[in-house]
Design a protein around this motif. Structure first.
Motif, mmCIF file in Angstrom:
data_model
loop_
_atom_site.group_PDB
_atom_site.id
_atom_site.type_symbol
_atom_site.label_atom_id
_atom_site.label_comp_id
_atom_site.label_asym_id
_atom_site.label_seq_id
_atom_site.Cartn_x
_atom_site.Cartn_y
_atom_site.Cartn_z
ATOM 1 N N VAL A 47 -61.010 -40.124 -44.263
ATOM 2 C CA VAL A 47 -61.119 -41.582 -44.194
ATOM 3 C C VAL A 47 -62.463 -42.023 -44.768
ATOM 4 N N LYS A 48 -63.520 -41.324 -44.383
ATOM 5 C CA LYS A 48 -64.858 -41.673 -44.883
ATOM 6 C C LYS A 48 -64.944 -41.470 -46.395
ATOM 7 N N SER A 49 -64.321 -40.417 -46.900
ATOM 8 C CA SER A 49 -64.320 -40.165 -48.336
ATOM 9 C C SER A 49 -63.567 -41.268 -49.085
ATOM 10 N N ALA A 50 -62.424 -41.667 -48.560
ATOM 11 C CA ALA A 50 -61.647 -42.748 -49.183
ATOM 12 C C ALA A 50 -62.434 -44.052 -49.138
ATOM 13 N N ALA A 51 -63.121 -44.309 -48.031
ATOM 14 C CA ALA A 51 -63.927 -45.525 -47.906
ATOM 15 C C ALA A 51 -65.064 -45.521 -48.929
ATOM 16 N N LEU A 52 -65.685 -44.386 -49.118
ATOM 17 C CA LEU A 52 -66.762 -44.276 -50.096
ATOM 18 C C LEU A 52 -66.239 -44.543 -51.506
ATOM 19 N N HIS A 53 -65.073 -43.998 -51.804
ATOM 20 C CA HIS A 53 -64.439 -44.230 -53.110
ATOM 21 C C HIS A 53 -64.156 -45.724 -53.306
ATOM 22 N N LEU A 54 -63.631 -46.367 -52.274
ATOM 23 C CA LEU A 54 -63.339 -47.797 -52.351
ATOM 24 C C LEU A 54 -64.618 -48.624 -52.482
ATOM 25 N N GLY A 66 -74.732 -53.499 -39.435
ATOM 26 C CA GLY A 66 -74.409 -54.760 -40.086
ATOM 27 C C GLY A 66 -74.878 -54.907 -41.518
ATOM 28 N N LYS A 67 -75.602 -53.933 -42.034
ATOM 29 C CA LYS A 67 -76.140 -53.997 -43.402
ATOM 30 C C LYS A 67 -75.411 -53.002 -44.291
ATOM 31 N N PRO A 68 -75.110 -53.368 -45.541
ATOM 32 C CA PRO A 68 -74.474 -52.416 -46.459
ATOM 33 C C PRO A 68 -75.364 -51.184 -46.662
ATOM 34 N N VAL A 69 -74.724 -50.031 -46.746
ATOM 35 C CA VAL A 69 -75.457 -48.780 -46.954
ATOM 36 C C VAL A 69 -75.488 -48.421 -48.433
ATOM 37 N N ASP A 70 -76.406 -47.541 -48.780
ATOM 38 C CA ASP A 70 -76.453 -46.985 -50.132
ATOM 39 C C ASP A 70 -75.348 -45.928 -50.193
ATOM 40 N N PRO A 71 -74.382 -46.062 -51.095
ATOM 41 C CA PRO A 71 -73.271 -45.105 -51.122
ATOM 42 C C PRO A 71 -73.698 -43.680 -51.481
ATOM 43 N N ASN A 72 -74.901 -43.521 -52.003
ATOM 44 C CA ASN A 72 -75.355 -42.188 -52.386
ATOM 45 C C ASN A 72 -76.137 -41.472 -51.295
ATOM 46 N N SER A 73 -76.564 -42.198 -50.271
ATOM 47 C CA SER A 73 -77.349 -41.541 -49.223
ATOM 48 C C SER A 73 -77.244 -42.289 -47.903
ATOM 49 N N PHE A 74 -76.227 -41.970 -47.147
ATOM 50 C CA PHE A 74 -76.110 -42.548 -45.813
ATOM 51 C C PHE A 74 -75.478 -41.518 -44.891
#
Length: 105
Positions: A47-54, A66-74
């Motif tokens: 699920v987390k992998s699919a969310a990262l892809h999306l 509540g803050k967007p994360v950096d998709p490369n390091s979270f």
């Protein structure tokens, strides 16, 4: 054919925010539990992998506190929500350019 995990993420978001007002988020674990109630822990990384892809496609935002994360390091506890127009634009701008097809003569 759509990915069942992606479908489950968007269905869960639609239930959390039926009027599509925005800002409502869901836990990745809730999606995993819906897909595999008995072994949801095994489904959670998918699920987390699919969310990262999306997120990289600008279709979803992964947040932490509540803050967007950096998709490369979270890491850690995160939530999923629909992106703002600005977040979508930023994600699309970060994608590598598509190769240009050269005409073969």
């Amino acid at each position: 054919m759509s990915d069942p995990i992606e479908t489950a993420i968007f269905e869960k978001l639609a239930k959390a925010d039926p009027k599509n007002v925005g800002g409502k988020s869901i836990e990745p674990a809730d999606v995993a539990k819906e897909l595999q109630p008995e072994q949801w822990q095994r489904m959670l990384p998918k699920v987390k992998s699919a969310a990262l892809h999306l997120m990289r496609q600008g279709k979803l935002t992964i947040t932490k506190k509540g803050k967007p994360v950096d998709p490369n390091s979270f890491k850690g506890v995160t939530r999923l929500r629909l992106p703002t127009p600005e977040e979508t634009a930023a994600a699309l701008a970060a994608l590598p350019p598509k190769p240009v097809d050269e005409d073969e003569d």
